[in-house]
Design an enzyme around this catalytic site. Sequence first.
Site, PDB file in Angstrom:
ATOM      1  NE  ARG A 208      33.854  31.200  48.647  1.00 16.74           N
ATOM      2  CZ  ARG A 208      34.390  31.347  47.434  1.00 16.74           C
ATOM      3  NH1 ARG A 208      34.870  32.517  47.061  1.00 16.74           N
ATOM      4  NH2 ARG A 208      34.470  30.329  46.597  1.00 16.74           N
ATOM      5  CG  PHE A 259      37.404  44.393  46.290  1.00 22.17           C
ATOM      6  CD1 PHE A 259      37.640  45.254  45.226  1.00 22.17           C
ATOM      7  CD2 PHE A 259      38.030  44.657  47.505  1.00 22.17           C
ATOM      8  CE1 PHE A 259      38.502  46.344  45.364  1.00 22.17           C
ATOM      9  CE2 PHE A 259      38.887  45.740  47.653  1.00 22.17           C
ATOM     10  CZ  PHE A 259      39.125  46.585  46.567  1.00 22.17           C
ATOM     11  CG  ASP A 281      32.110  44.389  43.019  1.00 19.81           C
ATOM     12  OD1 ASP A 281      32.723  43.382  43.414  1.00 19.81           O
ATOM     13  OD2 ASP A 281      32.346  44.938  41.915  1.00 19.81           O
ATOM     14  CG  ASN A 309      37.118  53.316  43.655  1.00 23.05           C
ATOM     15  OD1 ASN A 309      37.781  53.106  44.667  1.00 23.05           O
ATOM     16  ND2 ASN A 309      37.660  53.391  42.457  1.00 23.05           N
ATOM     17  CB  ALA A 310      36.833  49.087  47.351  1.00 28.83           C
ATOM     18  CB  CYS A 370      44.328  36.555  43.763  1.00 27.44           C
ATOM     19  SG  CYS A 370      43.577  37.953  42.900  1.00 27.44           S
TER      20      CYS A 370
END
Length: 429
Positions: A208, A259, A281, A309-310, A370
Site C-alpha cells: 500500500r 475491491f 466494492d 460488481n467490479a 492472493c
Amino acid sequence: MARVLLNQHRKKRLESGHPWIFQSEVLEMQGDVVPGEIVEVTNHKGHFLAKGYINPASQMIVRILSFDPNEAIDYDFFLRKIRQAAEFRTRFVDNPRACRVIYGEADFLPGLIVDRYDGVLVVQVLSLGIEQRLDWIRDALVEVLAPEGIYLRNDVPVRKLEGLEQGKGVLYGECPREVLIEENGLKYYVDIVEGQKTGFFYDQRENRASIAPLMKGWGEKHGISLQPVDGEQMMVPVDKRGKVIKNPFWDGAEVLECFTHTGSFTLNACKHGAKKVTALDISEHAIETAKRNITLNGFLHRVDFVVANAFDYLRENVEAGRNWDVVILDPPAFAKSRGAVKGAIRGYKDINLNGLKLVRPGGFLVTASCSYHMSPELFLDTIQEAAVDAKKILRLIEWRGAGKDHPQITGADEAHYLKFAIFEVRDRK
C-alpha cells in the site's frame, strides 16, 4: 513417544525446511499414536529428522515443531517461540502494535495465527495440536504481549479438515467489537468480530505504501501548468483556459480502486496526494467501512464511493470511454483450490484487460493476486496476455509479496501466496 517413518523415495521436502508431513509420505507409524500428541519423524531407517504434533484424520498428518530431538514441547517452548516472533516484529515493523505477530509455520508454530490490533489480539487456531495447547498459548501471549483482551476467530472452514468445530468468542480479558489501529500513518476502524479473516489484511502494508510515487506529477497531463500571475514572481497552477486552479491537489492522480474493502489503498493514495479516488466494492458493508475510515482520516471530499460488481463496472467504463491515471485491482482469491485455476485465469485476465484499457497512456496499473494456486509465472503470463489483447506495452516497476510480518520459509512454497505488481502502461499503436 510414537514415531512416524517416512518413505525412502519421497521428495526431501522436510530436509529443506518444509513444516508439513503428508499421509502419502508415511511408510509406517510405530507406537501409540494419539491425535494431537507429539511424535518423532524419522527417515525409513529410523534416523531422527524432526518432531511435531500428529493428526491421523488429516491429510497433513504431522506439523513440524522442532528439528531438535532434545527440545521439550512444553509451556516454555511456546513462550520462547512467541517471544521470538514478537521481537522479530519489533525489529521489522514500524508499528508492532498493528501487525501479524504470529504467522503459523513461518514462526515455527504451525496452525497458529495471531494478529495484533493495538491492545487486542485476534487468534485463529487451524490445527488440532494447537487447539489442545491453547491454554499454554493464551498464557504465553499474555506474558509476552500483555493484551487487554484476546479474541478467537475460529470461524474458518479449514478447521473441518482437522476435525475441529468452527466458532468465535472471547478467550481472555475484554474485547471490544471495534478497535482503532494505525498503519502507514493512517487510522482504521477494525471489526474483529465480523470483519474478513481476523478483521484486517496486514499482508499488503508495504505494498500500500509503495504506491506513493504514483500519486503526483499529473498536472501537465491534465492540462495544468505553473504560470506567473499578473507579472508577479509567484507561480500558480493555471488550466488551458487561463483559469487559476485553487485545488491544492491539482498535481495529483485520478485513481480507481476496485475491491476497496476497508479503503486501504484509497487512504494511501489520498495521503500521498491523489486528486480524486473512486473506491469500488460489491459489498455495501465494505463501502460503509471504507467511508468511515476515509472520513476518519479527513479525505472524504476527495473520494467517490461506488457499490458495484467490479467486472461489470470496469467493462461499462471501458465502453463509456473513461480513463484514470492509476487503476488499482486488489481482488479476493479467485482460486481457492487447484481445480479452480482455469476459472481464476479467466477472472484475472478479465479485470486486468479492462483495467489496462482504463489507464491513460503513461499511467499505472497496480494489480495483485492472493491465490496461492495462481503461481507468480502464471499471474504474470495472464497479465501479459491481457496487455496483448488491450494493445498495451507494460513496464514492470514493482514486484512484491507479503509484508515483513509475513515471513516465508524458503522450503515451503505454500506460504508464497501474495503477488503484487505495479506496471507502467503505454499504448501499442
